[in-house]
Motif scaffolding. Structure first.
Motif, mmCIF file in Angstrom:
data_model
loop_
_atom_site.group_PDB
_atom_site.id
_atom_site.type_symbol
_atom_site.label_atom_id
_atom_site.label_comp_id
_atom_site.label_asym_id
_atom_site.label_seq_id
_atom_site.Cartn_x
_atom_site.Cartn_y
_atom_site.Cartn_z
ATOM 1 N N ILE A 99 0.868 -1.468 0.121
ATOM 2 C CA ILE A 99 0.014 -0.177 -0.172
ATOM 3 C C ILE A 99 0.903 1.443 0.027
ATOM 4 C CG2 ILE A 99 -1.684 1.293 1.269
ATOM 5 C CD1 ILE A 99 -2.817 -1.253 2.197
ATOM 6 N N ALA A 100 1.765 1.448 0.784
ATOM 7 C CA ALA A 100 2.720 2.415 1.075
ATOM 8 C C ALA A 100 3.278 2.497 -0.375
ATOM 9 C CB ALA A 100 3.876 2.347 1.980
ATOM 10 N N LEU A 101 3.848 1.628 -1.150
ATOM 11 C CA LEU A 101 4.737 1.761 -2.250
ATOM 12 C C LEU A 101 3.536 2.502 -3.558
ATOM 13 C CD1 LEU A 101 7.038 0.966 -3.744
ATOM 14 C CD2 LEU A 101 5.881 -0.911 -4.664
ATOM 15 N N ILE A 113 -1.722 0.284 8.876
ATOM 16 C CA ILE A 113 -0.329 0.700 8.995
ATOM 17 C C ILE A 113 0.282 1.182 7.706
ATOM 18 C CG2 ILE A 113 1.945 -0.046 9.230
ATOM 19 C CD1 ILE A 113 1.020 -1.580 11.953
ATOM 20 N N GLY A 114 -0.272 0.444 6.619
ATOM 21 C CA GLY A 114 -0.098 0.542 5.213
ATOM 22 C C GLY A 114 -0.603 2.179 4.870
ATOM 23 N N LEU A 115 -1.779 2.474 5.342
ATOM 24 C CA LEU A 115 -2.556 3.686 4.857
ATOM 25 C C LEU A 115 -1.649 4.869 5.752
ATOM 26 C CD1 LEU A 115 -6.164 2.513 5.161
ATOM 27 C CD2 LEU A 115 -4.798 3.236 3.074
ATOM 28 N N PHE A 146 2.999 9.691 6.051
ATOM 29 C CA PHE A 146 4.466 9.735 6.363
ATOM 30 C C PHE A 146 5.204 9.296 4.919
ATOM 31 C CE2 PHE A 146 4.621 8.574 11.003
ATOM 32 C CZ PHE A 146 3.725 9.571 11.184
ATOM 33 N N LEU A 147 4.620 8.910 3.815
ATOM 34 C CA LEU A 147 5.088 8.339 2.736
ATOM 35 C C LEU A 147 6.141 7.162 2.896
ATOM 36 C CD1 LEU A 147 6.157 11.336 0.418
ATOM 37 C CD2 LEU A 147 4.289 9.781 0.268
ATOM 38 N N VAL A 203 0.902 4.382 -2.655
ATOM 39 C CA VAL A 203 0.875 5.769 -2.377
ATOM 40 C C VAL A 203 1.882 6.489 -2.789
ATOM 41 C CG1 VAL A 203 0.421 7.428 -0.614
ATOM 42 C CG2 VAL A 203 -0.495 5.293 -0.429
ATOM 43 N N ARG A 204 3.205 6.149 -2.689
ATOM 44 C CA ARG A 204 4.422 6.793 -3.113
ATOM 45 C C ARG A 204 4.688 7.068 -4.527
ATOM 46 N NH1 ARG A 204 7.996 4.191 0.055
ATOM 47 N NH2 ARG A 204 9.013 3.376 -1.775
ATOM 48 N N ASN A 205 4.403 5.939 -5.195
ATOM 49 C CA ASN A 205 4.538 5.874 -6.739
ATOM 50 C C ASN A 205 3.219 6.440 -7.422
ATOM 51 O OD1 ASN A 205 3.267 3.737 -6.948
ATOM 52 N ND2 ASN A 205 4.870 2.465 -7.389
ATOM 53 N N GLY A 206 2.470 6.651 -6.863
ATOM 54 C CA GLY A 206 1.134 7.289 -7.491
ATOM 55 C C GLY A 206 0.273 6.031 -7.938
ATOM 56 N N GLU A 207 0.403 4.668 -7.781
ATOM 57 C CA GLU A 207 -0.090 3.655 -8.409
ATOM 58 C C GLU A 207 -1.742 3.918 -8.163
ATOM 59 O OE1 GLU A 207 0.271 -0.654 -9.095
ATOM 60 O OE2 GLU A 207 2.321 0.146 -8.973
ATOM 61 N N ILE A 208 -1.812 4.523 -6.722
ATOM 62 C CA ILE A 208 -3.145 4.410 -6.125
ATOM 63 C C ILE A 208 -4.242 5.077 -6.809
ATOM 64 C CG2 ILE A 208 -2.710 6.546 -4.594
ATOM 65 C CD1 ILE A 208 -3.597 4.450 -2.296
ATOM 66 N N LYS A 209 -3.534 5.689 -7.884
ATOM 67 C CA LYS A 209 -4.519 6.652 -8.749
ATOM 68 C C LYS A 209 -5.722 5.867 -9.428
ATOM 69 C CE LYS A 209 -1.507 9.138 -10.980
ATOM 70 N NZ LYS A 209 -0.241 9.586 -10.507
ATOM 71 N N LYS A 210 -5.335 4.653 -9.692
ATOM 72 C CA LYS A 210 -6.244 3.590 -10.453
ATOM 73 C C LYS A 210 -7.342 3.501 -9.618
ATOM 74 C CE LYS A 210 -4.325 -1.027 -9.402
ATOM 75 N NZ LYS A 210 -3.276 -1.586 -9.901
ATOM 76 N N PHE A 211 -7.098 3.190 -8.358
ATOM 77 C CA PHE A 211 -8.555 3.169 -7.620
ATOM 78 C C PHE A 211 -9.483 4.388 -7.583
ATOM 79 C CE2 PHE A 211 -5.308 -0.033 -5.829
ATOM 80 C CZ PHE A 211 -5.982 -1.076 -6.089
ATOM 81 N N LEU A 212 -8.715 5.410 -7.813
ATOM 82 C CA LEU A 212 -9.342 6.560 -7.769
ATOM 83 C C LEU A 212 -10.353 6.881 -9.221
ATOM 84 C CD1 LEU A 212 -6.996 9.401 -6.305
ATOM 85 C CD2 LEU A 212 -9.021 8.264 -5.281
ATOM 86 N N ILE A 213 -9.721 6.214 -10.141
ATOM 87 C CA ILE A 213 -10.534 6.316 -11.516
ATOM 88 C C ILE A 213 -11.436 5.140 -11.574
ATOM 89 C CG2 ILE A 213 -10.135 6.552 -13.971
ATOM 90 C CD1 ILE A 213 -7.237 7.475 -13.203
ATOM 91 N N GLN A 214 -11.016 4.081 -11.195
ATOM 92 C CA GLN A 214 -11.918 2.742 -11.679
ATOM 93 C C GLN A 214 -12.903 2.588 -10.483
ATOM 94 O OE1 GLN A 214 -8.974 -0.269 -11.569
ATOM 95 N NE2 GLN A 214 -8.025 0.241 -13.796
ATOM 96 N N PRO A 215 -13.903 2.185 -10.900
ATOM 97 C CA PRO A 215 -15.078 2.079 -9.870
ATOM 98 C C PRO A 215 -14.867 0.708 -8.853
ATOM 99 C CG PRO A 215 -15.699 0.882 -11.976
ATOM 100 C CD PRO A 215 -14.178 1.472 -12.191
ATOM 101 N N VAL A 216 -13.543 0.633 -8.523
ATOM 102 C CA VAL A 216 -13.093 -0.474 -7.584
ATOM 103 C C VAL A 216 -12.638 0.075 -6.169
ATOM 104 C CG1 VAL A 216 -11.634 -2.421 -7.305
ATOM 105 C CG2 VAL A 216 -12.357 -1.826 -9.512
#
Lengths: 294, 242
Positions: free
Chosen positions: A109-111, A193-195, A200-201, A113-126
C-alpha cells in the motif's frame, strides 16, 4: 448488484489463477517454513531437561524445592506447559500465522501511495481495500489448497505432541472462528499501518517495529503465559495476541470454556474497530493525496 | 530482539541443556557472537548476494564478466549496507555486559586470557567465511535456476540452525542433524566455536581440543568448495540479453 458480484468474483478468480502459477515452489516453501520448528523442539527439549534436572536436584535436598514439578507426577512443566504442549503450541501458532500474517500488504500500500499507482483506484469503480482484501483472500485460499499437504504431513508426524487430542466440538468451533477472525484482523491491522503512508510516505521503519512487536506480543515467538504477570495483563488488552496466541491457546485448552467466547467477542470487536479505522484513514488519506503526471 | 525471548526463557530455567553449561550469561555471549557474525554478513555480503541473482536474471552479469578483475571478488564486495553494522555495536555491548557478569560471578568466575581476544575474532572471521561460502554457493544456484527468489528464505532456514548451542541437537535423531550441520554444511561450528572460546574456555582442555581445528578445516573446505561451485556455475551462465 449482480454486476458487483461478478466484478468481485472476477478479481478473486484472476488472483487465484495468478497464485497457482508456481505450485511446486509454493509447496516446498511451505514445508521449509517448518524447519525452524525443529530447532524450537530441540531448544525446548534442552530447556525442559535443564528444568527437570534442577528440580530433581533441589527435590533431593528439600521436597518443597520441586515447585515446577506438577502434582500428577514427574512431568515437568514451564508456565503450565509440558514439553509436548509447548511444541504443540508452536505448531499451532504456525497455523494461526498462516491465517493472520499478511506479507507485503502494508509495504505494498505504501509503495502504491508513493509512486502514485493508487490513482487507479480513484479512477476505476473498484474499492481499494475491498480489492486488496479479495486478492489477499485468493492468495490465502491458494495457499491453503497447496499448503494443506505439507501442513497435514507435519501435523501427522507431530501428532504425538498433542497429548489432549482433539478438543471438543464447541472449542473447535471457537478455534475455527478465531482463525478466520485472525485473518480479517491481520488484514485490517496491517492495511491501517500501510495507510499511514498517506501522511508519512515511508513506513518501512514503522513496519519493522510493528513486525517486531507482532512477533513478540502475538505469541508467535513463545506462549504468552511465559511472560511475567503484569506484562501478561497488558498483552491481553492488545489486539496482537489474537493473531497467534489466542487460537492456539483455545485449541490447547489453556483458556477456560466461558472465557473463550468472551475472547472471541473481543476479537470481533477489534476487527470492527480496525475496519472502521482503515475506512476513515483511506477517506482522509485520499483527501490529502495529490497525484501528478499521467 | 531475540534477547527478549531468551530473557524470558531464563526466567523459567537457569540453563539450556542438562550439562551444556549454557547458563544465562554464557548464552548471552553465544548470542552476541551470533549478532557479530550476522551483522558482518549482512553488511558486506547479503546485499551483494541479492544483487547477484538479479544480475543473472537481467543479464547484467556480462559487464561484471568483462572487467579485468576476479568476478567473485567484484560481485562480492560491490555494495555495503552500513546500516546493518548497528547490530555490531549491540553485539559489542552485549558481549561486554555478559563478560562483566561472568567474570564477577561468585561461583567459578570466568578468567580472561589474552589468547581469547586473539582467537575469538579469528574464529568469528572463520564463521563469517563459512557463512559467506554458503551464501555464494546458494547465490550461484540462481545461474542454473534462472531466478532464485527463495534464496533469502533458504539462507534464513539454513542459518537458523546455527543460532543454537550444538549440544541441544545431541539427542535422538538430532544426532543426524548435528552431523549434517557440522560436517556437511558446517553451520553449527560458525557460532559455537568462537562462543565456546569466549564463554567456556576451560572446557576445550578435555576431549574438545579438536573443535577449533574442525572449524579451521571447515572454513577452508567451505571457501574452496564455494569457489568451485561459483566457477562451475559461471561456466553454465548464458547471458539473458540478445
Amino acid at each position: 448488484m449482480t454486476a458487483h458480484v461478478v466484478k468481485w468474483w472476477t478479481i478473486l478468480r484472476i488472483s487465484l489463477e495468478e497464485r497457482f502459477v508456481y505450485r511446486g515452489d509454493f509447496a516446498l516453501g511451505t514445508l521449509m517454513r517448518f524447519l525452524p520448528i525443529i530447532t524450537q523442539i530441540f531448544l525446548w527439549t534442552a530447556v525442559f531437561a535443564a528444568v527437570e534436572q534442577a528440580s530433581t536436584q533441589s527435590g533431593a535436598q528439600a521436597s518443597e524445592g520441586a515447585a515446577e514439578q506438577s502434582a500428577a507426577g514427574s512431568a515437568t512443566t514451564v508456565a503450565g506447559y509440558s514439553l509436548s504442549a509447548m511444541i504443540a503450541y508452536y505448531l499451532l501458532t504456525m497455523m494461526s500465522r498462516a491465517f493472520s500474517s499478511m506479507p507485503g500488504l502494508a509495504s505494498g500500500i505504501a509503495l502504491q501511495v508513493r509512486n502514485g499507482e493508487i490513482k487507479k483506484f480513484l479512477i476505476q469503480p473498484v474499492d481499494m481495500i475491498g480489492f486488496l482484501l479479495l486478492t489477499r483472500m485468493a492468495h490465502k485460499l491458494a495457499y491453503y489448497t497447496i499448503a494443506i499437504l505439507p501442513f497435514a504431513f507435519v501435523f501427522y508426524l507431530c501428532r504425538g505432541y498433542f497429548e489432549l487430542g482433539w478438543p471438543d466440538m464447541q472449542r473447535l468451533v471457537v478455534y475455527v472462528c478465531s482463525l478466520l477472525l485472525a485473518f480479517v484482523l491481520g488484514f485490517f491491522l496491517e492495511a491501517s499501518i500501510g495507510l499511514i503512508s498517506f501522511w508519512f510516505l515511508e513506513v518501512s521503519s514503522l513496519l519493522f517495529v510493528y513486525n517486531l512487536l507482532t512477533f513478540f506480543l502475538s505469541g508467535h515467538m513463545f506462549p504468552l503465559d511465559l511472560l511475567p504477570d503484569i506484562a501478561q495483563q497488558v498483552v491481553t488488552y492488545l489486539p496482537l495476541h489474537y493473531l497467534a496466541y489466542f487460537p492456539a491457546a483455545v485449541f490447547l485448552e489453556k483458556i477456560p470454556a466461558n472465557e473463550m467466547w468472551i475472547g472471541l467477542g473481543v476479537q470481533a470487536l477489534w476487527v470492527l474497530a480496525f475496519i472502521g479505522l482503515s475506512r476513515v484513514m483511506l477517506n482522509r488519506g485520499l483527501h490529502r493525496y495529490s497525484g501528478f503526471g499521467g | 530482539m531475540n534477547i527478549g525471548f531468551y530473557i524470558i526463557i531464563f526466567q523459567h530455567t537457569n540453563m539450556i541443556g542438562e550439562e551444556g553449561g549454557w547458563k544465562q550469561y554464557e548464552f548471552f555471549v553465544f548470542l552476541a557472537t551470533t549478532w557479530f557474525i550476522n551483522s558482518i554478513v549482512q553488511t558486506f555480503f547479503m546485499p551483494n548476494a541479492q544483487e547477484f541473482s538479479e544480475l543473472i536474471r537481467t543479464g547484467n552479469l556480462d559487464f561484471a564478466l568483462l572487467k579485468p578483475i576476479d568476478t567473485q571478488f567484484l560481485i562480492s564486495f560491490q555494495k555495503m549496507d552500513w546500516a546493518s553494522l548497528s547490530n555490531f555495536v549491540m553485539a559489542v555491548a552485549l558481549l561486554v555486559y555478559s563478560l562483566i557478569n561472568l567474570t564477577s560471578q561468585p561461583e567459578n568466575p570466568l578468567t580472561l586470557h589474552w589468547s581469547m581476544f586473539l582467537l575469538y575474532p579469528f574464529f568469528i572471521f572463520c564463521g563469517v567465511m563459512i557463512m559467506y561460502s554458503i551464501m555464494v554457493a546458494l547465490a550461484s544456484t540462481s545461474i542454473w535456476l534462472g531466478r532464485n527468489q527463495t534464496l533469502y528464505n533458504c539462507w534464513f532456514y539454513i542459518t537458523n540452525f546455527s543460532r543454537y548451542p550444538m549440544e541441544i541437537y545431541q539427542r535422538g535423531w538430532g544426532w543426524a542433524l548435528w552431523g549434517a550441520f557440522t560436517f556437511v554444511i558446517p553451520v553449527l561450528v560458525v557460532v559455537n566455536i568462537p562462543a565456546r572460546i569466549m564463554a567456556q574456555p576451560l572446557r576445550p582442555v578435555g576431549h574438545q581440543w579438536y573443535w577449533p581445528f574442525i572449524a579451521l578445516a571447515a572454513t577452508l573446505i567451505s571457501v574452496l568448495s564455494s569457489r568451485f561451485v561459483f566457477k562451475k556455475a559461471l561456466g553454465a551462465y548464458r547471458s539473458a540479453s540478445s
